[in-house]
Design a protein around this motif. Structure first.
Motif, PDB file in Angstrom:
ATOM      1  N   TYR A 261      12.972 -46.729 -73.018  1.00  0.00           N
ATOM      2  CA  TYR A 261      13.819 -46.277 -74.115  1.00  0.00           C
ATOM      3  C   TYR A 261      13.403 -46.989 -75.390  1.00  0.00           C
ATOM      4  O   TYR A 261      13.197 -48.210 -75.387  1.00  0.00           O
ATOM      5  N   SER A 262      13.293 -46.249 -76.472  1.00  0.00           N
ATOM      6  CA  SER A 262      13.110 -46.840 -77.794  1.00  0.00           C
ATOM      7  C   SER A 262      14.453 -47.423 -78.211  1.00  0.00           C
ATOM      8  O   SER A 262      15.494 -46.790 -78.037  1.00  0.00           O
ATOM      9  N   VAL A 263      14.430 -48.633 -78.772  1.00  0.00           N
ATOM     10  CA  VAL A 263      15.674 -49.314 -79.129  1.00  0.00           C
ATOM     11  C   VAL A 263      15.695 -49.578 -80.635  1.00  0.00           C
ATOM     12  O   VAL A 263      14.781 -50.212 -81.173  1.00  0.00           O
TER      13      VAL A 263
ATOM     14  N   LEU B 174      22.907 -45.571 -75.217  1.00  0.00           N
ATOM     15  CA  LEU B 174      21.807 -44.646 -74.928  1.00  0.00           C
ATOM     16  C   LEU B 174      22.225 -43.227 -75.285  1.00  0.00           C
ATOM     17  O   LEU B 174      23.329 -42.788 -74.940  1.00  0.00           O
TER      18      LEU B 174
ATOM     19  N   ASN C 248      12.915 -46.162 -66.690  1.00  0.00           N
ATOM     20  CA  ASN C 248      12.644 -45.283 -67.825  1.00  0.00           C
ATOM     21  C   ASN C 248      12.554 -46.118 -69.092  1.00  0.00           C
ATOM     22  O   ASN C 248      13.388 -46.994 -69.324  1.00  0.00           O
TER      23      ASN C 248
ATOM     24  N   ASN D 187      14.299 -40.472 -75.086  1.00  0.00           N
ATOM     25  CA  ASN D 187      14.899 -41.703 -74.577  1.00  0.00           C
ATOM     26  C   ASN D 187      15.007 -42.703 -75.718  1.00  0.00           C
ATOM     27  O   ASN D 187      14.041 -43.368 -76.063  1.00  0.00           O
ATOM     28  N   VAL D 188      16.195 -42.793 -76.272  1.00  0.00           N
ATOM     29  CA  VAL D 188      16.422 -43.684 -77.406  1.00  0.00           C
ATOM     30  C   VAL D 188      17.842 -44.221 -77.333  1.00  0.00           C
ATOM     31  O   VAL D 188      18.731 -43.586 -76.759  1.00  0.00           O
ATOM     32  N   GLY D 189      18.033 -45.401 -77.891  1.00  0.00           N
ATOM     33  CA  GLY D 189      19.354 -45.990 -77.957  1.00  0.00           C
ATOM     34  C   GLY D 189      19.493 -46.839 -79.200  1.00  0.00           C
ATOM     35  O   GLY D 189      18.500 -47.247 -79.804  1.00  0.00           O
TER      36      GLY D 189
END
Length: 176
Positions: free
Chosen positions: A79-81, A106, A77, A115-117
């Motif tokens: 994820y924007s970081v 996360l 998956n 989906n971001v962390g």
């Protein structure tokens, strides 16, 4: 010179899951995850964080804000970081590979449907808010700041709400 002991992240997560499973809802609700970033101590609700992982390799995304570090592949998956320190306008946290303590928090489904962390310098472990004293909020604090706390030693802790952070217009505007 002795090498520092390596932290087995998988074992840590398993032990944390076992401890959380044995807690009542009230105990879990009074627990916060302590974080360190830019020389400050932060708290987030356990239910808001889906997972804490070592910062993986990141794919850079052109024409984005300096605090947007890129995309990470976490078990298939994307994820924007976001670098929390950079987002706060401070010196950026050292990205993956160079700081053994940096962690990616996360966001859980309770916090955001995306989906971001956020990357922080280190995770300080669980804190019980029953051991902390509420203190007045900072003037002009962002909307995603929650309660401010003091520990018995007088140290300051700023709690923040991941769902309000995810809804913040600045946080959502990653493009230049």
């Amino acid at each position: 010179m002795a090498r520092p002991a390596r932290i087995d992240l998988r074992l840590f997560q398993q032990e944390l899951a076992t401890r959380l499973a044995s807690k009542t809802t009230a105990q879990v609700e009074s627990s916060r995850l302590g974080l360190s970033c830019v020389g400050e101590r932060w708290l987030i609700r356990l239910a808001d964080a889906a997972e804490v992982v070592a910062v993986p390799p990141l794919a850079a995304v052109p024409l984005t804000q300096p605090w947007f570090l890129g995309l990470a592949n976490i078990r298939g998956n994307l994820y924007s970081v976001v670098d929390l320190a950079g987002f706060l306008g401070r010196e950026t946290v050292v990205p993956h590979g160079t700081s053994g303590q940096a962690r990616l928090i996360l966001f859980g489904p309770r916090a955001a449907d995306m989906n971001v962390g956020v990357v922080v310098q280190s995770v300080l472990g669980l804190r019980n808010i029953a051991d902390l004293t509420p203190v007045p909020p900072l003037p002009d604090a962002p909307s995603w700041y929650s309660q401010r706390w003091a520990d018995p030693d007088g140290g300051a802790w700023q709690e923040f709400d991941l769902s309000r952070l995810a809804a913040d217009a600045t946080f959502l505007r990653v493009g230049l």
